[in-house]
Design a protein around this motif. Structure first.
Motif, PDB file in Angstrom:
ATOM      1  N   ILE A  79      -5.653   7.470  -1.448  1.00 13.81           N
ATOM      2  CA  ILE A  79      -4.547   7.994  -3.331  1.00 13.81           C
ATOM      3  C   ILE A  79      -5.744   7.901  -4.481  1.00 13.81           C
ATOM      4  O   ILE A  79      -5.061   8.453  -5.222  1.00 13.81           O
ATOM      5  N   SER A  80      -6.794   6.959  -4.230  1.00 10.80           N
ATOM      6  CA  SER A  80      -7.631   6.755  -5.470  1.00 10.80           C
ATOM      7  C   SER A  80      -8.754   8.159  -5.688  1.00 10.80           C
ATOM      8  O   SER A  80      -9.648   7.884  -6.851  1.00 10.80           O
ATOM      9  N   PHE A 132       3.960   1.396  -2.790  1.00  9.52           N
ATOM     10  CA  PHE A 132       3.638   0.617  -3.668  1.00  9.52           C
ATOM     11  C   PHE A 132       4.229   1.465  -4.654  1.00  9.52           C
ATOM     12  O   PHE A 132       4.534   1.251  -6.107  1.00  9.52           O
ATOM     13  N   HIS A 133       4.487   2.657  -4.694  1.00 15.00           N
ATOM     14  CA  HIS A 133       4.376   3.797  -5.202  1.00 15.00           C
ATOM     15  C   HIS A 133       5.484   3.629  -5.679  1.00 15.00           C
ATOM     16  O   HIS A 133       5.922   5.268  -6.661  1.00 15.00           O
ATOM     17  N   TYR A 134       5.938   3.795  -4.575  1.00  8.53           N
ATOM     18  CA  TYR A 134       8.146   4.421  -4.769  1.00  8.53           C
ATOM     19  C   TYR A 134       9.269   3.554  -5.526  1.00  8.53           C
ATOM     20  O   TYR A 134       9.471   3.393  -5.806  1.00  8.53           O
ATOM     21  N   LYS A 135       8.455   2.160  -5.405  1.00  6.89           N
ATOM     22  CA  LYS A 135       8.756   1.367  -6.857  1.00  6.89           C
ATOM     23  C   LYS A 135       9.878   1.109  -7.025  1.00  6.89           C
ATOM     24  O   LYS A 135      11.100   1.039  -7.057  1.00  6.89           O
ATOM     25  N   THR A 158       1.261  -1.655   0.349  1.00 14.23           N
ATOM     26  CA  THR A 158       0.202   0.256   0.119  1.00 14.23           C
ATOM     27  C   THR A 158       0.969   1.112  -0.145  1.00 14.23           C
ATOM     28  O   THR A 158       0.835   1.782  -1.158  1.00 14.23           O
ATOM     29  N   TYR A 159       1.047   1.560   0.727  1.00 11.52           N
ATOM     30  CA  TYR A 159       1.962   2.625   1.361  1.00 11.52           C
ATOM     31  C   TYR A 159       3.431   2.570   0.275  1.00 11.52           C
ATOM     32  O   TYR A 159       3.755   3.910  -0.319  1.00 11.52           O
ATOM     33  N   TYR A 191      -5.063   4.624   2.983  1.00 13.13           N
ATOM     34  CA  TYR A 191      -3.674   5.571   1.805  1.00 13.13           C
ATOM     35  C   TYR A 191      -4.559   4.807   0.881  1.00 13.13           C
ATOM     36  O   TYR A 191      -4.205   5.082   0.060  1.00 13.13           O
ATOM     37  N   GLN A 251       8.534  -4.620  -9.653  1.00 11.07           N
ATOM     38  CA  GLN A 251       7.603  -3.736  -8.284  1.00 11.07           C
ATOM     39  C   GLN A 251       6.522  -5.025  -8.310  1.00 11.07           C
ATOM     40  O   GLN A 251       6.306  -3.983  -6.723  1.00 11.07           O
TER      41      GLN A 251
END
Length: 541
Positions: free
Chosen positions: A240-241, A90-93, A87-88, A236, A180
């Motif tokens: 973010i959605s 995931f977008h940091y790749k 979740t937190y 979260y 990822q």
């Protein structure tokens, strides 16, 4: 010709010597190879036997809680870490191309956890289980079948399929294909907590030397925190959605979408706790936020009503024995007030019960032991009092069964400081063993000795029904065990020879003590005579 002959003979001898040397070297090489292979086999056997013994030690029910605690900690890490990364983070790749350091650290930790999961699966093949007759089964064939058989999962067995599915390393396939997505392929590791959480804590309740109520309180607190963490992770995803403006309106914090991950997680955890307990003050600003908020409120009502009610009853049960003791002491105080007992006696009785409740928790040992079968009662009594009885010189040459009979006949007794246990001159009907505390031996009011833990007194009077030769008074709070004359006579009927031997030793000790007393009296008389003679001589001068 002669020289040529000698040269040919010498060359042939040298050739034969070289051939023999080659053969011996080959034989030595072969023997060396054989030895190294044997050594390799022996080393492998030693390593295998060592690992097997370690596994058997770790899987023994009384010591398995250490290993289960390690697996529980790793399972909690997998649950918290995998859900957080899905979740937190995931977008940091976090991939080898973007952040190689963080990727390697997470990969090493994952390998470490998976290694322990694999060892846990192997050790469960050797884990003993309780058979139909209640005895532990240690045979490898039986333990392995019990672990594999999925139909025995309700009887503390059949965990192999679930353990294997929660260990299956699908994430390592994605290292090069889709790095990822690795956290999503590790979600099966997080399921170990859901499947075996209650199983682990059931083992702790059975084998840990801690109150079961405390273990249950820890269990429910962990359940509450895990569910709150999971709800915070989904918060979260919902935030973010949506557009950043809607998240700002929902949280009433202008920079919430742009904060660091730890700050966002702490706020989400706080929001979940307050919302689940009914104290949340934020207003959702979108349809998804409304649906999720209502969902969290429903979970919070069900969770907190169950957890708080259960934990409250467990906390009450923790103090139930103390509450019963307080009620009992209050009733005793009311009775003493009704009978108008003196203040000194009143305080002595209160001190006695206070020490009784503090040292023995108010338990009636005789009642507890009377509910046990004979063989268990004997084992408990031997474990508690065997060392005390074996220190008695009179009982040193007796059999184990005689010692067991004596131990089973002992009765507990508490004494307050200053209390007179036996008086000089009275007929002795009891023998005492000191479990804790200190007593004073008084002769004609003078302290002649002090007895502490492990000592005994009253054995001569018990055997011969003679008057006590000294007064025994408690110097501190004393925990004693008493052997009465009636119980000793009952034991004498079962073991007449050994009791006769004890009486002979007691008679010998009594005669020796009598001689010492007579000699001491003579020395005192002689000292008095010499003193009188010296005083007369002084008066004459």
């Amino acid at each position: 010709k002669k020289k040529k002959y000698l040269f040919i003979m010498s060359s042939t001898r040298s050739d034969t010597k070289s051939e023999t040397n080659k053969q011996t070297n080959e034989e030595n090489d072969i023997s060396d190879d054989d030895i190294t292979e044997e050594e390799k086999i022996s080393i492998f056997q030693l390593i295998f036997n060592f690992c097997l013994n370690v596994i058997r030690v770790l899987t023994h029910p009384e010591r398995a809680w250490i290993w289960i605690m390690i697996i529980l900690i790793i399972s909690l890490y997998n649950f918290l870490g995998v859900t957080f990364r899905c979740t937190y983070l995931f977008h940091y790749k976090i991939t080898p191309s973007t952040d190689i350091t963080a990727f390697i650290i997470l990969l090493v930790v994952d390998l470490f956890c998976d290694f322990f999961y694999f060892v846990d699966i192997l050790s469960n093949f050797f884990r003993p289980y309780a058979g139909q007759d209640g005895l532990l089964v240690y045979q490898l064939n039986s333990t392995a079948l019990n672990y594999i058989n999925i139909f025995k999962i309700m009887s503390n067995g059949g965990w192999f399929l679930l353990d294997f599915l929660t260990w299956l390393p699908l994430d390592y396939i994605m290292i090069f294909a889709w790095p990822q997505a690795i956290p999503f392929f590790r979600l099966n590791r997080a399921l170990r907590v859901g499947f075996k959480f209650f199983h682990y804590f059931a083992h702790f309740e059975n084998y840990l030397n801690i109150s079961a109520a405390i273990i249950r309180i820890v269990k429910f607190v962990l359940i509450m925190l895990l569910i709150t963490h999971l709800v915070a992770c989904f918060w979260y995803v919902v935030s973010i959605s949506e557009e950043p403006q809607k998240t700002i309106m929902w949280t009433s914090i202008t920079d919430m979408p742009f904060r660091a991950v730890p700050s966002i997680y702490l706020y989400a955890f706080h929001w979940c706790l307050t919302t689940m307990t009914g104290y949340g003050g934020t207003v959702p600003s979108s349809l998804y936020q409304v649906i999720y908020s209502e969902f969290v409120v429903c979970i919070g009502v069900a969770l907190y009503v169950t957890v708080i009610g259960t934990v409250g009853s467990l906390v009450t049960n923790l103090d139930s024995n103390a509450a019963k003791n307080r009620q009992r002491l209050d009733a005793i105080k009311e009775y003493m007030k009704y009978r108008k007992l003196p203040k000194d006696l009143f305080q002595k009785i209160v001190n006695y019960y206070t020490f009784l409740f503090k040292s023995r928790k108010g338990w009636d040992e005789e009642k507890i032991l009377s509910d046990l079968p004979q063989y268990l009662r004997m084992e408990v009594a031997l474990d508690m009092n065997k060392r005390i009885v074996e220190k008695v010189d009179l009982f040193k040459n007796t059999s184990r069964m005689f010692i067991s009979s004596v131990v089973l006949s002992l009765m507990p007794r508490m004494c307050l400081p200053g209390a007179t246990i036996v008086r000089q001159g009275e007929i002795g009907r009891e023998m005492y063993f000191i479990a804790s505390g200190t007593v004073h031996v008084l002769v004609h009011g003078n302290v002649v000795a002090n007895l502490t833990e492990g000592a005994f007194f009253g054995e001569i009077a018990l055997i011969y029904d003679v008057p006590r030769t000294a007064t025994i008074a408690a110097g501190t709070y004393c925990d004693l065990y008493v052997l009465t004359k009636d119980m000793f006579d009952h034991i004498a009927q079962d073991y007449p020879d050994q009791v006769a031997q004890i009486k002979a030793q007691a008679a010998k000790r009594r005669d020796e003590a009598k001689k010492k007393n007579e000699q001491k009296l003579k020395e005192e008389e002689e000292a008095e005579k010499t003193k009188e003679i010296s005083e007369e001589a002084l008066t004459d001068e």
